[in-house]
Design a protein around this motif. Structure first.
Motif, PDB file in Angstrom:
ATOM      1  N   GLU A 193      12.983 -17.416  93.652  1.00 29.90           N
ATOM      2  CA  GLU A 193      14.148 -17.010  94.440  1.00 29.90           C
ATOM      3  C   GLU A 193      13.855 -16.724  95.905  1.00 29.90           C
ATOM      4  N   CYS A 194      12.593 -16.426  96.250  1.00 34.36           N
ATOM      5  CA  CYS A 194      12.252 -16.203  97.651  1.00 34.36           C
ATOM      6  C   CYS A 194      10.745 -16.378  97.811  1.00 34.36           C
ATOM      7  N   ALA A 195      10.251 -16.237  99.050  1.00 39.13           N
ATOM      8  CA  ALA A 195       8.829 -16.471  99.316  1.00 39.13           C
ATOM      9  C   ALA A 195       8.030 -15.167  99.379  1.00 39.13           C
ATOM     10  N   ASN A 196       8.662 -14.060  99.001  1.00 41.84           N
ATOM     11  CA  ASN A 196       8.012 -12.754  99.098  1.00 41.84           C
ATOM     12  C   ASN A 196       7.417 -12.381  97.728  1.00 41.84           C
ATOM     13  N   GLY A 197       6.086 -12.412  97.638  1.00 42.08           N
ATOM     14  CA  GLY A 197       5.400 -12.172  96.368  1.00 42.08           C
ATOM     15  C   GLY A 197       5.714 -10.812  95.767  1.00 42.08           C
ATOM     16  N   VAL A 198       5.828  -9.779  96.604  1.00 35.87           N
ATOM     17  CA  VAL A 198       6.106  -8.424  96.095  1.00 35.87           C
ATOM     18  C   VAL A 198       7.543  -8.338  95.565  1.00 35.87           C
ATOM     19  N   CYS A 199       8.458  -8.955  96.268  1.00 33.22           N
ATOM     20  CA  CYS A 199       9.858  -8.997  95.827  1.00 33.22           C
ATOM     21  C   CYS A 199       9.939  -9.669  94.452  1.00 33.22           C
ATOM     22  N   ARG A 200       9.268 -10.824  94.313  1.00 36.26           N
ATOM     23  CA  ARG A 200       9.327 -11.559  93.045  1.00 36.26           C
ATOM     24  C   ARG A 200       8.639 -10.786  91.929  1.00 36.26           C
ATOM     25  N   LEU A 213      16.171  -5.928  91.896  1.00 36.75           N
ATOM     26  CA  LEU A 213      16.385  -4.611  92.509  1.00 36.75           C
ATOM     27  C   LEU A 213      17.364  -4.608  93.685  1.00 36.75           C
ATOM     28  N   TRP A 214      17.794  -5.778  94.125  1.00 39.20           N
ATOM     29  CA  TRP A 214      18.767  -5.859  95.225  1.00 39.20           C
ATOM     30  C   TRP A 214      19.401  -7.224  95.183  1.00 39.20           C
ATOM     31  N   ARG A 215      20.476  -7.372  95.939  1.00 40.86           N
ATOM     32  CA  ARG A 215      21.060  -8.677  96.204  1.00 40.86           C
ATOM     33  C   ARG A 215      20.411  -9.144  97.500  1.00 40.86           C
ATOM     34  N   HIS A 216      19.802 -10.328  97.481  1.00 37.80           N
ATOM     35  CA  HIS A 216      19.143 -10.795  98.703  1.00 37.80           C
ATOM     36  C   HIS A 216      20.089 -10.778  99.905  1.00 37.80           C
ATOM     37  N   GLU A 217      21.344 -11.146  99.671  1.00 40.80           N
ATOM     38  CA  GLU A 217      22.282 -11.226 100.793  1.00 40.80           C
ATOM     39  C   GLU A 217      22.575  -9.851 101.405  1.00 40.80           C
ATOM     40  N   THR A 223      13.967  -5.810 106.397  1.00 37.62           N
ATOM     41  CA  THR A 223      13.817  -4.917 105.238  1.00 37.62           C
ATOM     42  C   THR A 223      13.191  -5.673 104.067  1.00 37.62           C
ATOM     43  N   HIS A 224      13.544  -6.943 103.891  1.00 37.49           N
ATOM     44  CA  HIS A 224      12.957  -7.768 102.834  1.00 37.49           C
ATOM     45  C   HIS A 224      11.437  -7.864 103.029  1.00 37.49           C
ATOM     46  N   GLU A 225      10.991  -7.928 104.280  1.00 37.85           N
ATOM     47  CA  GLU A 225       9.555  -7.923 104.598  1.00 37.85           C
ATOM     48  C   GLU A 225       8.944  -6.541 104.350  1.00 37.85           C
TER      49      GLU A 225
HETATM   50 ZN   LIG Z   1      12.985 -11.563  97.792  1.00 38.25          ZN
END
Ligand SMILES: [Zn+2]
Length: 338
Positions: A193-200, A213-217, A223-225
């Motif tokens: 869903e995204c390129a952020n390893g911690v998010c995934r 844990l959130w809606r990407h939009e 903040t995503h970083e």
């Molecule tokens: Zn993400």
């Protein structure tokens, strides 16, 4: 510009925790508010790099803001905690410490996710009678998750628990050792869903969703970083307790001093409780908060409140780029209510 002081305190069993006291440009005139973070994060989770974060909004509104780093905080050395430890030892000591330092007789609390489940355990057990208002987000006494997340909790938790004592979303970015690498590989295979390893990896850790844990939009890019540094160790002891809670349909405790079933008797708190839930929460269903609201309402009708926030998920209620406009007014109005 906000100024902060860290004050250490000992939980009831001697565990070292701390409070962060944040002061703004104006003198507080609304009394102390204690903010309690969730699992595997830290007090700083309430301070994302948005123009006005929740702490700023509370300071601007005249509150005296205290952030509690309880034993689940990633600012403290990792430990194999349970909700019971926090409910029995951490939150009552934190509340006591804030009252001691401020000279106030009561305080209000804003509690999120596992900061909420554990704080609500303290409340219904009569351990924090000085708290007059609790604003709880996401989940409190009746955790409910999707069918697939429940199966994951039943079958994956025992399996993963045999391989590791902790899960750490940092492994999404950097994994060392066999088990972290294995799990990183699994997350890479299943999350795109995204390129952020911690998010995934956080989505893998906390439920089933893309992301959980959130809606990407709802998040700004910044903040995503920022979340990359805000998530770390969460112990399997917590996931095991949560698995039992999900099976029971309500929290269950095992420590002497807490009711085994906190929903079996009337709550031992006079606090007014505002239940907040993101309608799109992919971690805990919003119905979790409805169930706890109904339970409290049964004992004291027309006293508590429930807000289901459209367009919001789990943590974006606090860290969303438009939270200042969409959610903070709701939370602050509940804190202000007599
Ligand atoms: Zn993400």
């Amino acid at each position: 510009m906000a100024d902060e002081h860290i004050i250490e305190f000992r939980a009831g069993d001697g565990h070292a925790c701390n409070l962060i006291h944040v002061s703004g440009s104006r003198e507080p005139d609304r009394g102390p508010v204690l903010l309690v973070h969730g699992a595997g994060v830290r007090a700083n989770i309430f301070r994302p790099p948005n123009t006005t974060n929740f702490v700023d909004a509370l300071l601007d509104h005249g509150y005296d803001v205290w952030l509690e780093n309880w034993r689940a905080s990633i600012d403290l050395p990792p430990c194999e905690w349970t909700l019971d430890d926090a409910a029995l030892f951490d939150h009552p000591a934190a509340v006591q410490k804030v009252l001691e330092l401020t000279g106030a007789r009561t305080l209000k609390a804003v509690v999120h996710c596992q900061g909420s489940t554990s704080f609500m355990l303290s409340a219904v057990a009569g351990l924090v009678p000085q708290v007059t208002t609790i604003v709880t987000n996401a989940v409190s006494l009746h955790p409910q998750v999707s069918w697939i997340s429940h199966q994951k909790s039943r079958y994956a938790v025992p399996l993963v628990g045999r391989m590791t004592s902790y899960l750490n979303p940092q492994w999404g970015d950097k994994a060392q050792g066999l088990v972290p690498r294995l799990l990183q590989g699994l997350v890479k295979l299943t999350h795109h869903e995204c390129a952020n390893g911690v998010c995934r990896f956080s989505s893998f850790t906390y439920g089933t969703g893309f992301p959980v844990l959130w809606r990407h939009e709802n998040l700004s890019e910044r903040t995503h970083e920022w979340i990359r540094q805000e998530f770390a160790n969460v112990p399997m002891t917590f996931f095991r307790q949560m698995a039992r809670c999900l099976d029971a349909g309500h929290l269950v405790s095992h420590l002497h001093g807490l009711p085994a079933d906190p929903t079996a008797a009337p709550p031992r708190t006079e606090a007014r409780i505002a239940f907040i839930a993101g309608e799109l929460n992919a971690c805990f269903k919003w119905q979790s908060q409805q169930a706890s609201f109904d339970w409290f309402e049964h004992y004291r009708p027309n006293y508590h409140s429930l807000h289901v926030l459209g367009g919001y998920g789990h943590l974006d209620v606090f860290i969303g780029k438009n939270a200042e406009r969409d959610t903070f007014p709701v939370l602050i109005a509940e804190l202000d209510a007599p």
